[in-house]
Enzyme design. Structure first.
Site, PDB file in Angstrom:
ATOM      1  N   GLU A  39      -6.998  11.229  -2.268  1.00 46.04           N
ATOM      2  CA  GLU A  39      -6.971   9.835  -2.697  1.00 46.04           C
ATOM      3  C   GLU A  39      -8.271   9.383  -3.357  1.00 46.04           C
ATOM      4  O   GLU A  39      -8.997   8.524  -2.874  1.00 46.04           O
ATOM      5  CB  GLU A  39      -6.612   8.914  -1.532  1.00 46.04           C
ATOM      6  CG  GLU A  39      -5.200   9.130  -1.017  1.00 46.04           C
ATOM      7  CD  GLU A  39      -4.744   8.090  -0.020  1.00 46.04           C
ATOM      8  OE1 GLU A  39      -3.536   8.018   0.245  1.00 46.04           O
ATOM      9  OE2 GLU A  39      -5.604   7.342   0.515  1.00 46.04           O
TER      10      GLU A  39
ATOM     11  N   GLU B 104       1.393  12.832   1.627  1.00 45.54           N
ATOM     12  CA  GLU B 104       1.389  11.760   2.625  1.00 45.54           C
ATOM     13  C   GLU B 104       2.555  10.833   2.357  1.00 45.54           C
ATOM     14  O   GLU B 104       2.763  10.391   1.229  1.00 45.54           O
ATOM     15  CB  GLU B 104       0.118  10.896   2.580  1.00 45.54           C
ATOM     16  CG  GLU B 104      -1.057  11.423   3.334  1.00 45.54           C
ATOM     17  CD  GLU B 104      -2.181  10.382   3.420  1.00 45.54           C
ATOM     18  OE1 GLU B 104      -1.883   9.167   3.419  1.00 45.54           O
ATOM     19  OE2 GLU B 104      -3.341  10.800   3.474  1.00 45.54           O
TER      20      GLU B 104
END
Length: 455
Positions: A175, A357
């Site tokens: 991320e 995720e």
């Protein structure tokens, strides 16, 4: 009932025969042991202790005590039946000052974890960086210092040479957009800087670090499968209002494009180029755009943007429509957005995708054991049903999806939200560290075993 073979399960779901079912965690969120065995401080240790901004004064000092309890956690993963465990290495555990000398006890910890996973038949997936920059490097400017890309490459060499004989799946970063935006433009994360130039420097230097990391792993790990993990969510103007459109466009570029585009297409999006050019040197884009094997997607729901002239870039987080169905942590549940994002990734970058995720937070009793010790997290099961169906729809429409990793294996330290929201398939009593498999964990176990099709 006898469990079906994984390839049979995948075929029944309309997925690839080699589809990977997994779970994810990150070092600072689960390990604890922040002062044990030579580990150095990270920027998150400092933020938790000195900077504030973490709900209820929480820290990752103990977290889930995964550092000591990993054998139990591996056994529970085996019980669930996952084929892979995605976790991150703690840079300050391997190099306490971020460069130079390595820390032998830290190296040994991940040896034990990796060997334990392999013995349990679970493939280790290593992420080199999940936000815990050594504080000693932040003292030198952290990601605003171009040298940080080289320090990261040196750290990657240490990790790849040590674990590359057993670990074949590697991610450089998790991320990118979150830790750069919230660390250097919006003060929601460590190191808590709010400055346009710092934000742009951090973006570019992290991109350079990614490219260097890809080359390091490729050079040191035979048969490596290398990727990077991106959070991507469609950004919509709050209320559909015209005054919020420009804010949504810029936020979308910072959130969805400034890492994936240069890493796979070789250039920054036009909307940010004037801000990026002062930091780009000759040859940089070639160093960033290195061949990888897959894209990791972290996805939860859409983002709503609003104009806010008081912020660093003039955009702020807006509110979803009042009618949106969302879990207690506050983001909307729109499975069709997940489906569309998987298809857009396939169209734009033409790369295999792993969903690295996806999951659902909870709290306020919905994730607590009842009198019989059962955790009836029905909201999370409903979320999985909708999102896994959307993933299957995307695969049927042509998206090259090769795996799905739940966030998260364990209830854990959720950064600025502390221990409020719970995302785990396993409930963790943070006082006793007792683990309890939630009903969602049982549902996921049964899905993997072929006892249902996600209904």
């Amino acid at each position: 009932m006898v469990a079906k073979k994984p390839e049979t399960v995948a075929k029944a779901l309309g997925l690839r025969p080699d589809f990977v079912w997994g779970v994810s965690t990150s070092a600072y969120q689960v390990e604890g042991a922040v002062k044990e065995d030579g580990r150095g401080p990270s920027i998150w240790d400092i933020r938790c202790r000195l900077q504030g901004g973490v709900w209820n004064g929480a820290t990752g000092d103990v977290a889930c005590d995964h550092y000591h309890r990993w054998p139990e956690d591996v056994a529970l993963m085996r019980e669930i039946g996952v084929g892979a465990y995605r976790f991150s290495l703690a840079w300050p555990r391997l190099q306490p000052r971020g460069r130079g000398a390595v820390n032998q006890p830290g190296l040994d910890f991940y040896d034990r974890l990796i060997d334990g996973l392999l013995e349990a038949g679970i493939e280790p997936w290593v992420c080199l960086y999940h936000w815990d920059l050594p504080q000693a490097l932040d003292d030198l400017g952290g990601w605003t210092n171009r040298d940080c890309a080289g320090w990261f490459a040196d750290y990657a060499v240490v990790a790849a040479k040590r674990y590359g004989d057993r670990v074949k799946h590697w991610a450089t970063f998790n991320e990118f957009s979150v830790f750069t935006m919230f660390g250097y433009a919006i003060d929601w994360a460590a190191p808590g800087v709010t400055d346009r130039s710092a934000h742009m420097k951090a973006i570019h230097h992290v991109n350079l670090a990614h490219g260097l990391g890809v080359d390091v792993v490729r050079d040191h790990v035979a048969g490596a499968s290398i990727g990077a993990i991106h959070n991507r969510q469609i950004v919509r103007p709050e209320g559909g209002l015209e005054e919020n459109v420009a804010a949504a466009e810029l936020l979308s570029a910072h959130w969805n494009l400034v890492f994936v585009d240069p890493q796979h297409l070789g250039y920054y999006p036009a909307i940010v180029i004037n801000d990026m050019e002062p930091h780009v040197r000759a040859g940089d884009m070639a160093r960033i755009c290195r061949p990888t094997d897959w894209i990791g997607l972290n996805h939860y729901g859409p983002i709503y943007a609003k104009a806010d002239p008081a912020t660093t870039w003039g955009y702020g987080w807006g509110a979803p429509p009042e009618s949106a169905n969302h879990p207690e942590v506050g983001w909307p549940i729109f499975p069709e957005v997940f489906r569309d994002e998987l298809l857009e990734l396939t169209r734009r970058y033409k790369m295999p995708i792993f969903v690295t995720e996806n999951g659902c937070g909870g709290g306020k009793g919905s994730d607590e054991p009842d009198g019989a010790g059962e955790v009836k997290d029905t909201h999370r099961i409903a979320y999985f049903r909708e999102y896994i169906k959307a993933m299957r729809d995307a695969a049927a429409a042509g998206a090259d999806i090769r795996g799905y990793f739940v966030w998260s294996l364990l209830d854990n330290f959720e950064w600025g939200s502390g221990y409020g929201p719970r995302f785990g398939l396993l409930h963790v009593d943070f006082g006793t560290q007792k683990r309890t498999l939630k009903n969602s964990g049982k549902w996921y176990r049964d899905l993997i075993a072929g006892r249902h099709k996600g209904e």
